[in-house]
Design a protein around this motif. Structure first.
Motif, short mmCIF file in Angstrom:
data_model
loop_
_atom_site.label_atom_id
_atom_site.label_comp_id
_atom_site.label_asym_id
_atom_site.label_seq_id
_atom_site.Cartn_x
_atom_site.Cartn_y
_atom_site.Cartn_z
N ALA A 170 -5.69 3.61 1.08
CA ALA A 170 -4.59 2.89 0.69
C ALA A 170 -4.18 3.38 -0.84
CB ALA A 170 -5.00 1.35 0.45
N GLY A 171 -3.21 2.85 -1.45
CA GLY A 171 -2.90 3.40 -2.90
C GLY A 171 -1.89 4.53 -2.75
N ASP A 256 -23.69 6.73 8.14
CA ASP A 256 -23.66 5.51 8.94
C ASP A 256 -22.21 4.63 9.02
OD1 ASP A 256 -26.49 5.39 9.47
OD2 ASP A 256 -26.59 5.23 7.13
N GLU A 257 -21.47 4.78 7.83
CA GLU A 257 -20.40 4.18 7.80
C GLU A 257 -19.07 4.83 7.01
OE1 GLU A 257 -20.04 0.82 8.83
OE2 GLU A 257 -17.90 0.92 8.30
N TRP A 258 -17.81 4.68 7.65
CA TRP A 258 -16.86 5.38 7.06
C TRP A 258 -15.95 3.91 6.41
CZ3 TRP A 258 -15.54 10.79 6.13
CH2 TRP A 258 -16.55 11.64 6.77
N PHE A 259 -15.90 3.56 5.26
CA PHE A 259 -15.66 2.20 4.88
C PHE A 259 -14.25 2.54 4.53
CE2 PHE A 259 -15.04 -1.43 2.44
CZ PHE A 259 -15.54 -2.24 3.44
N SER A 260 -13.17 1.79 5.16
CA SER A 260 -11.87 1.81 4.65
C SER A 260 -11.36 1.07 3.82
CB SER A 260 -11.00 1.34 6.02
OG SER A 260 -9.60 0.95 5.63
N GLU A 261 -10.87 1.45 2.82
CA GLU A 261 -10.29 0.74 1.67
C GLU A 261 -9.19 -0.15 2.22
OE1 GLU A 261 -8.09 3.06 -1.31
OE2 GLU A 261 -7.75 1.66 -2.52
N ALA A 266 -6.90 -5.86 4.26
CA ALA A 266 -6.51 -6.50 5.59
C ALA A 266 -7.39 -7.63 5.54
CB ALA A 266 -6.61 -5.58 6.54
N GLY A 267 -8.36 -7.44 5.63
CA GLY A 267 -9.50 -8.63 5.45
C GLY A 267 -9.54 -9.46 4.37
N ILE A 305 -5.84 -5.41 -12.13
CA ILE A 305 -6.39 -5.53 -10.72
C ILE A 305 -5.14 -5.68 -9.96
CG2 ILE A 305 -7.43 -7.31 -9.26
CD1 ILE A 305 -9.01 -8.38 -11.73
N ILE A 306 -4.11 -6.38 -10.22
CA ILE A 306 -2.82 -6.40 -9.39
C ILE A 306 -1.71 -5.87 -10.35
CG2 ILE A 306 -1.25 -7.51 -7.74
CD1 ILE A 306 -3.60 -9.59 -7.17
N ARG A 307 -1.01 -4.72 -9.96
CA ARG A 307 -0.10 -4.30 -10.92
C ARG A 307 1.17 -5.18 -10.65
NH1 ARG A 307 -0.12 1.69 -8.17
NH2 ARG A 307 -0.25 0.37 -6.29
N SER A 308 1.79 -5.66 -9.76
CA SER A 308 2.71 -6.73 -9.39
C SER A 308 2.75 -7.11 -8.14
CB SER A 308 3.98 -5.77 -9.77
OG SER A 308 4.52 -5.21 -8.87
N LYS A 309 3.61 -8.08 -7.68
CA LYS A 309 3.63 -8.72 -6.48
C LYS A 309 3.83 -7.43 -5.46
CE LYS A 309 3.35 -12.97 -5.23
NZ LYS A 309 3.49 -13.92 -6.50
N GLU A 310 4.82 -6.53 -5.78
CA GLU A 310 5.47 -5.55 -4.93
C GLU A 310 4.44 -4.46 -5.01
OE1 GLU A 310 7.20 -6.61 -7.76
OE2 GLU A 310 7.74 -8.48 -6.65
N ARG A 311 4.07 -3.91 -6.10
CA ARG A 311 3.22 -3.00 -6.13
C ARG A 311 1.68 -2.88 -5.74
NH1 ARG A 311 3.85 0.65 -11.08
NH2 ARG A 311 3.85 -1.23 -12.13
N GLY A 312 1.43 -4.29 -5.61
CA GLY A 312 -0.11 -4.44 -5.01
C GLY A 312 -1.08 -4.26 -6.14
N PRO A 313 -2.45 -4.13 -5.44
CA PRO A 313 -3.71 -4.05 -6.24
C PRO A 313 -3.72 -2.51 -6.78
CG PRO A 313 -4.31 -4.31 -4.17
CD PRO A 313 -2.69 -4.28 -3.93
N SER A 314 -4.37 -2.37 -7.88
CA SER A 314 -4.74 -0.95 -8.30
C SER A 314 -6.11 -0.61 -7.52
CB SER A 314 -4.87 -1.04 -9.75
OG SER A 314 -6.14 -1.74 -9.98
N TYR A 315 -6.34 0.64 -7.89
CA TYR A 315 -7.33 1.21 -7.11
C TYR A 315 -8.67 0.43 -7.67
CZ TYR A 315 -9.26 3.65 -11.14
OH TYR A 315 -10.03 3.93 -12.51
N PHE A 316 -8.50 0.10 -8.93
CA PHE A 316 -9.65 -0.73 -9.66
C PHE A 316 -9.96 -2.15 -8.84
CE2 PHE A 316 -10.96 -3.85 -13.27
CZ PHE A 316 -12.23 -3.48 -13.23
N GLY A 317 -8.79 -2.75 -8.52
CA GLY A 317 -8.80 -3.87 -8.01
C GLY A 317 -9.56 -3.73 -6.86
N THR A 318 -9.13 -2.80 -5.69
CA THR A 318 -9.82 -2.72 -4.48
C THR A 318 -11.33 -2.41 -4.71
OG1 THR A 318 -8.93 -0.47 -4.20
CG2 THR A 318 -7.74 -2.02 -3.07
N ASP A 319 -11.65 -1.61 -5.97
CA ASP A 319 -12.87 -1.07 -6.26
C ASP A 319 -13.77 -2.59 -6.50
OD1 ASP A 319 -13.60 1.24 -5.75
OD2 ASP A 319 -13.73 1.75 -7.93
N ILE A 320 -13.17 -3.50 -6.94
CA ILE A 320 -13.71 -4.89 -7.25
C ILE A 320 -14.12 -5.26 -5.90
CG2 ILE A 320 -13.74 -7.05 -7.96
CD1 ILE A 320 -11.69 -5.94 -10.33
N ALA A 321 -13.17 -5.24 -4.96
CA ALA A 321 -13.36 -6.08 -3.70
C ALA A 321 -14.44 -5.04 -2.96
CB ALA A 321 -12.02 -5.96 -2.90
#
Length: 557
Positions: A170-171, A256-261, A266-267, A305-321
């Motif tokens: 993503a990103g 063992d796992e290829w983990f998708s950002e 999506a989840g 964490i989230i740049r704006s509604k349109e532009r979505g999460p920053s990489y840092f935001g998904t790293d938290i998740a």
RNA sequence: GCCCCCGUAGCUCAGUGGAUAGAGCACUGGUCUCCGAAGCCAGGUGCGUGAGUUCGAUUCUCACCGGGGGCGCCA
């Protein structure tokens, strides 16, 4: 249990019984440090516990040492316990015990060195995790070797290990990559298209564009830009990931796992982690963005964490998740991230995130491997994937082979800014210790082959005939493997393995020079059998060590 | 400016608060009637600097010097 720990427990029980009989004053818990003395005359193991206790016990170190030594319970492993210098207690292993270990090794295989220090704790090792925007380059191979070696070590130490690759699918970088691929795709279709300023200019993307065109053809090329991009990004990602996977497979590395950002968003992970942070008061909205309040826990600044509604999460935001997923969702007891030096500015922030999620930050260890300077002769080569001057990891593997890469990269501690001379690695193979170590193994195999060809059966050999200095030195070395694994796992330091492998090889060569194994003199039949048992045990230890390092143990070279 | 990493032999690097700081490469000289000489043996120099903690510091703390990397609503 590895010998070093057994010695430590001997010391603890001796202390307890000396205290129980009032020979030593009462004190709290003691964890004596047991080390291997540098000098052979100081024995096989040594502890300085008497010196460490001197002030709290208000006694002279040598007096304390005397009481401990008198209380040590005899074991078959230790032959002699003595006091030396200012108050060291030195332990010498019993020769009979050392010889008996040959049978232990041959019966158990390399698993004789496997430990239970991990006690089945689940531990995740995440490594490489390079953006799937092109092939791995040579700078990534270091992280691959370290992560893989570490995972193997932890496995041998009794942890439940999970190897993971985090796929940044993503990103922003991914979007730029897809656009770059689209431009090359259009060019392959014979259409006019220009790379943007931020695009990936590499040759790889040209090839990718051509492949995608031959696969998808004009049906996609004639779509309008948005639809075409949509059609292209998934296969572009798949192909690039397959390329990366192929390189890692060449190195014998399996995940063992290829983990998708993407799956985080999506989840539920992204939303759930955010909710948790909000509940705990670490989130606030400001300037149209959503911020992580790092300043609440000693960070220098807040982060988006989230740049704006349109532009979505920053990489840092998904790293938290992602770390929420690792610790809270999947519940790993410990997590190790192996990162390149360019991410070190992210370490404190990530630990803070874990803390703010309510997880003990000690459970997260981030290992930073420093930049590798590749040299061609006297010239230092610089690499930057976003420019077009990198050398592919595959080229390095072609040039020096996967085994040499594992060895050379594992040999140095991750923190060193190491140098890798490409020409030297290509041309002067005899300078490479990996050949020395593998040669030693091949030589052992040659001896065993020769014995087999001559029909020598040695199962019933008598190891008590092994009495020379070189034979005992080799046995001592072989028995260090459990200690080395324990230390490597505890400190998360894979570099001890290649150093140990080298020492085993050296001890083997000395033994080989000094001790004729297969003798044509019938009078030597018994010593030949005994030595073949030792050779076989050494082969098991050396091969096992190489395998933990991710290397092959060749039977011929 | 702030943060992180590194500084040990000519070079590349090990070194768990302990005893006389070690390897490889390079250099010199020895060494092969049988298992692989891609080997073995022998040669010597060094903890960036200055304080502090400690019975004891290459190791821990601080300052400084030198090298590298990072400080983005990129990853």
């Amino acid at each position: 249990m590895h010998p070093q720990k057994q010695i430590a427990e001997m010391v603890v029980s001796a202390l307890q019984s000396a205290i129980a009989s009032n020979s030593l004053p009462e004190i709290g818990e003691v964890a004596p440090s047991v080390e291997r003395p540098k000098q052979a005359e100081h024995g096989d193991y040594s502890t300085s516990v008497a010196m460490a206790l001197a002030s709290s016990m208000r006694m002279a170190p040598r007096e304390i040492a005397t009481e401990i030594v008198e209380s040590v319970a005899p074991t078959s492993m230790v032959q002699d316990v003595s006091i030396a210098g200012p108050g060291f207690i030195n332990f010498k292993l019993n020769d009979e015990w050392l010889r008996s270990q040959i049978h232990v090794i041959r019966e158990a295989g390399v698993e004789f060195a496997h430990l239970d220090v991990g006690a089945g704790q689940s531990i995740q090792v995440e490594f490489v995790s390079v953006n799937p925007t092109g092939p791995l380059h040579i700078g990534h191979v270091r992280g691959a070797a370290i992560g893989n070696g570490l995972a193997n070590i932890l496995d041998a130490a009794g942890y439940d290990v999970q190897r993971e690759y985090y796929v940044n699918d993503a990103g922003n970088q991914m979007r730029i990559f897809a656009e770059s691929a689209y431009v090359r795709f259009l060019q392959a279709a014979g259409k006019d298209a220009e790379l943007g300023a931020e695009s990936y200019p590499g040759e790889y993307v040209v090839e990718l564009g051509a492949e995608l065109y031959s696969e998808l053809g004009n049906a996609v090329a004639d779509l309008d830009a948005d639809e075409a991009m949509e059609a292209i990004s998934a296969p572009a990602l798949d192909r690039t990931l397959a390329n990366i996977r192929g390189t890692l497979e060449r190195m014998g590395i399996e995940y063992d796992e290829w983990f998708s950002e993407k799956s985080l968003i999506a989840g539920d992970d992204f939303d759930d982690s955010l909710k948790l942070l909000e509940e705990r008061g670490y989130v606030s909205e400001r300037e149209g963005a959503l911020w992580f309040l790092g300043t609440k826990i000693d960070l220098e600044s807040d982060s988006v964490i989230i740049r704006s509604k349109e532009r979505g999460p920053s990489y840092f935001g998904t790293d938290i998740a992602y770390h929420y997923n690792k610790f809270v969702k999947r519940g790993f007891d410990r997590v190790i991230n192996v990162w390149g030096a360019d991410h070190h500015g992210h370490v404190a922030r990530m630990k803070a995130v874990v803390d703010s999620l309510g997880v003990d930050p000690e459970k997260l260890t981030i290992i930073i491997n420093q930049i590798v300077n590749f040299k061609k002769g006297d010239e230092t080569v610089r690499f930057n994937k976003r420019k077009d001057n990198f050398i592919a990891a595959d080229e390095l593997l072609d040039a020096v082979g996967p085994d040499a890469c594992h060895y050379i990269f594992l040999e140095r501690t991750p923190g060193t800014h190491m140098e890798f001379d490409l020409e030297l690695a290509k041309a002067e193979t005899s300078e490479n210790p990996v050949f020395y170590v593998q040669y030693a193994h091949a030589r052992l195999c040659a001896v065993l082959r020769a014995a087999s060809e001559r029909g020598i059966e040695f199962e019933d050999g008598d190891v008590s005939l092994l009495t020379t200095h070189q034979e005992l030195a080799l046995m001592r070395r072989l028995n260090e493997l459990p200690d080395v694994i324990a230390r490597s796992a505890e400190m998360l330091e894979p570099h001890h393995m290649p150093h140990f492998a080298y020492e085993v090889a050296r001890e083997l060569q000395r033994f080989y020079e000094a001790c004729r194994v297969i003798s044509s003199d019938p009078a030597d039949a018994e010593i030949t059998k005994a030595r073949l048992l030792l050779v076989d045990a050494a082969r098991i230890v050396l091969a096992g060590t190489l395998n933990i390092m991710g290397m092959n143990a060749p039977e011929r070279m």
